[in-house]
Write an enzyme that holds these catalytic residues in place. Structure first.
Site, PDB file in Angstrom:
ATOM      1  N   HIS A 206       0.913  -1.098   0.034  1.00  0.00           N
ATOM      2  CA  HIS A 206      -0.066   0.108   0.016  1.00  0.00           C
ATOM      3  C   HIS A 206       0.779   1.359   0.145  1.00  0.00           C
ATOM      4  O   HIS A 206       1.030   1.855   0.948  1.00  0.00           O
ATOM      5  CB  HIS A 206      -0.982  -0.099   1.377  1.00  0.00           C
ATOM      6  CG  HIS A 206      -2.377   0.059   0.859  1.00  0.00           C
ATOM      7  ND1 HIS A 206      -3.054  -0.790   0.112  1.00  0.00           N
ATOM      8  CD2 HIS A 206      -3.311   1.143   1.251  1.00  0.00           C
ATOM      9  CE1 HIS A 206      -4.340  -0.168   0.022  1.00  0.00           C
ATOM     10  NE2 HIS A 206      -4.479   1.043   0.707  1.00  0.00           N
ATOM     11  N   ASN A 212      -4.133   3.113  -4.510  1.00  0.00           N
ATOM     12  CA  ASN A 212      -3.482   1.926  -4.493  1.00  0.00           C
ATOM     13  C   ASN A 212      -4.263   0.797  -5.161  1.00  0.00           C
ATOM     14  O   ASN A 212      -3.549   0.140  -5.887  1.00  0.00           O
ATOM     15  CB  ASN A 212      -3.224   1.414  -3.067  1.00  0.00           C
ATOM     16  CG  ASN A 212      -2.204   2.256  -2.365  1.00  0.00           C
ATOM     17  OD1 ASN A 212      -0.816   2.329  -2.721  1.00  0.00           O
ATOM     18  ND2 ASN A 212      -2.565   3.096  -1.332  1.00  0.00           N
ATOM     19  N   TYR A 251     -14.535  -9.500  -3.548  1.00  0.00           N
ATOM     20  CA  TYR A 251     -13.193  -9.198  -3.485  1.00  0.00           C
ATOM     21  C   TYR A 251     -12.567  -8.670  -2.545  1.00  0.00           C
ATOM     22  O   TYR A 251     -11.353  -8.846  -2.384  1.00  0.00           O
ATOM     23  CB  TYR A 251     -13.106  -8.116  -4.794  1.00  0.00           C
ATOM     24  CG  TYR A 251     -12.210  -7.325  -5.196  1.00  0.00           C
ATOM     25  CD1 TYR A 251     -10.840  -7.879  -5.593  1.00  0.00           C
ATOM     26  CD2 TYR A 251     -12.025  -6.133  -5.408  1.00  0.00           C
ATOM     27  CE1 TYR A 251      -9.689  -7.185  -5.838  1.00  0.00           C
ATOM     28  CE2 TYR A 251     -11.052  -5.226  -5.721  1.00  0.00           C
ATOM     29  CZ  TYR A 251      -9.824  -5.911  -5.999  1.00  0.00           C
ATOM     30  OH  TYR A 251      -8.749  -5.350  -6.338  1.00  0.00           O
TER      31      TYR A 251
END
Length: 395
Positions: A206, A212, A251
């Site tokens: 990150h 990101n 996800y």
């Protein structure tokens, strides 16, 4: 809580490569089908495909982060940056920025990934932002970089990234690995495995204050393209963000689960399933554009201005189709035709096999005479197979 980067063996990810064998085979076969089908496109249709895939992916990757963009503006900006004909509409900073990043990604798919490119992508994605300390460079703030949700008084921490002071070294290691595992590298990895690992590893570091997710998905797209288009003149986009958006909650859940351990088999299988699903959507888009070209070629010179405008509007809806079909009211709204004229125009379009009709009276709807290939959800169980064998140790 121990995160993956806090474990002694970080970043020595391990996974069961045999369980990914079927996924890698399906992906390679699907790539061949996409490349083969794309060869039937003429140059204008190929341009349409590239712009459509990039614009849908740009809007989707932003929507995953909760940012709603205007697709027409993104598409206009992409066409402009590719030097293609298009309108000259005014485009917002966010739309222009993500469009610029998608074009940069597309043009550099085969090139190495380095700090400068990542910093440039960050400047593009953060175009117009004034609320960040570090734009176009890695984060330097001292406070922890956390992904949180919930109320301010009772936040839930989904992930905490390495301290900013570690980011330069972490990114140096990551970029060296990315090049080392490329198809031309010293230790090449299969496309799906490399893309899934790259996305997870980047998100675990990150490195930026914001953006990101969008950059991490671009890196995954780059890894997939490098794995399937080595030696080809034209790069191929999988456009995975659109499918990840359809499965946004799972996800995020899969990424969070994978951030807690170094055995990433489950993450790689989940990611592989979504990539193959995305690939099949891309193939459906290619076939749709081929069908569009054939249909328009067959009726060239036979449509009036109103009919052409309405048909092109329906095609612009893409493989998902014109929601619910085209009604006579929709046709009048698009073309400005009177009710009587709309009735005649639509009847002519049916007679020409441009549209087919369903329903009666107020429920009458019109649909394009181009097959809209449905794409089923791909589950992990569809991909599993093989006996256990561990891979890893990529220091």
């Amino acid at each position: 809580m121990t995160w993956n980067w806090q474990r002694p063996d970080w970043p020595d990810f391990t996974w069961d490569q045999d369980r990914l064998t079927r996924a890698e085979t399906l992906f390679a076969q699907g790539a061949g089908m996409v490349i083969g089908a794309s060869r039937h496109l003429d140059d204008p249709s190929r341009e349409t495909l590239v712009v459509d895939l990039m614009s849908v992916d740009a809007v989707a990757t932003s929507a995953i982060e909760g940012e709603v963009l205007d697709r027409d503006s993104v598409q206009s900006s992409i066409r402009r940056q590719l030097g293609l004909a298009g309108d000259r509409r005014s485009v917002g900073a966010a739309e222009a920025g993500i469009a610029e990043m998608m074009v940069s990604l597309y043009r550099s798919l085969a090139e190495p990934l380095d700090h400068d490119r990542l910093h440039a992508w960050h400047r593009m994605v953060m175009n117009g932002r004034r609320d960040l300390e570090a734009i176009g460079r890695y984060r330097t703030h001292r406070e922890p970089m956390q992904i949180v949700s919930g109320a301010v008084y009772a936040p839930r921490v989904h992930f905490e990234a390495p301290p900013s002071a570690q980011v330069p070294a972490e990114m140096e290691h990551f970029l060296a690995w990315f090049e080392d595992t490329a198809p031309t590298g010293a230790r090449p990895l299969p496309a799906l495995t490399r893309a899934g690992l790259a996305h997870l590893w980047f998100e675990s570091i990150h490195p930026f204050e914001d953006g990101n997710g969008r950059i991490g998905r671009a890196i995954a797209e780059k890894a997939l393209a490098q794995g399937i288009t080595q030696g080809l003149a034209d790069p191929v986009l999988t456009a995975v963000a659109g499918t990840l958006l359809k499965h946004r909650k799972p996800y995020y859940g899969a990424l969070e689960a994978a951030s807690r351990a170094l055995d990433v088999t489950d993450w790689l299988l989940w990611f592989a399933a979504k990539v193959i699903e995305a690939q099949r959507r891309s193939l459906a888009q290619v076939e749709f554009i081929i069908g569009k070209a054939r249909l328009l070629g067959r009726v060239r010179g036979k449509l009036n201005t109103r009919q052409e405008k309405a048909v092109l509007r329906m095609f612009a809806a893409g493989t998902d189709g014109f929601t619910g079909g085209l009604s006579a009211g929709n046709y009048r709204g698009i073309t400005g035709a009177t009710p009587a004229t709309a009735t005649r125009d639509l009847a002519d379009l049916v007679a020409l096999d441009v549209l087919y009709r369903t329903g009666e009276r107020k429920a009458t709807r019109y649909h394009l005479c181009v097959p809209l290939k449905p794409v089923a959800t791909i589950e992990v169980d569809d991909l599993c197979g093989g006996s256990p064998r561990r891979n890893g140790g990529h220091r």
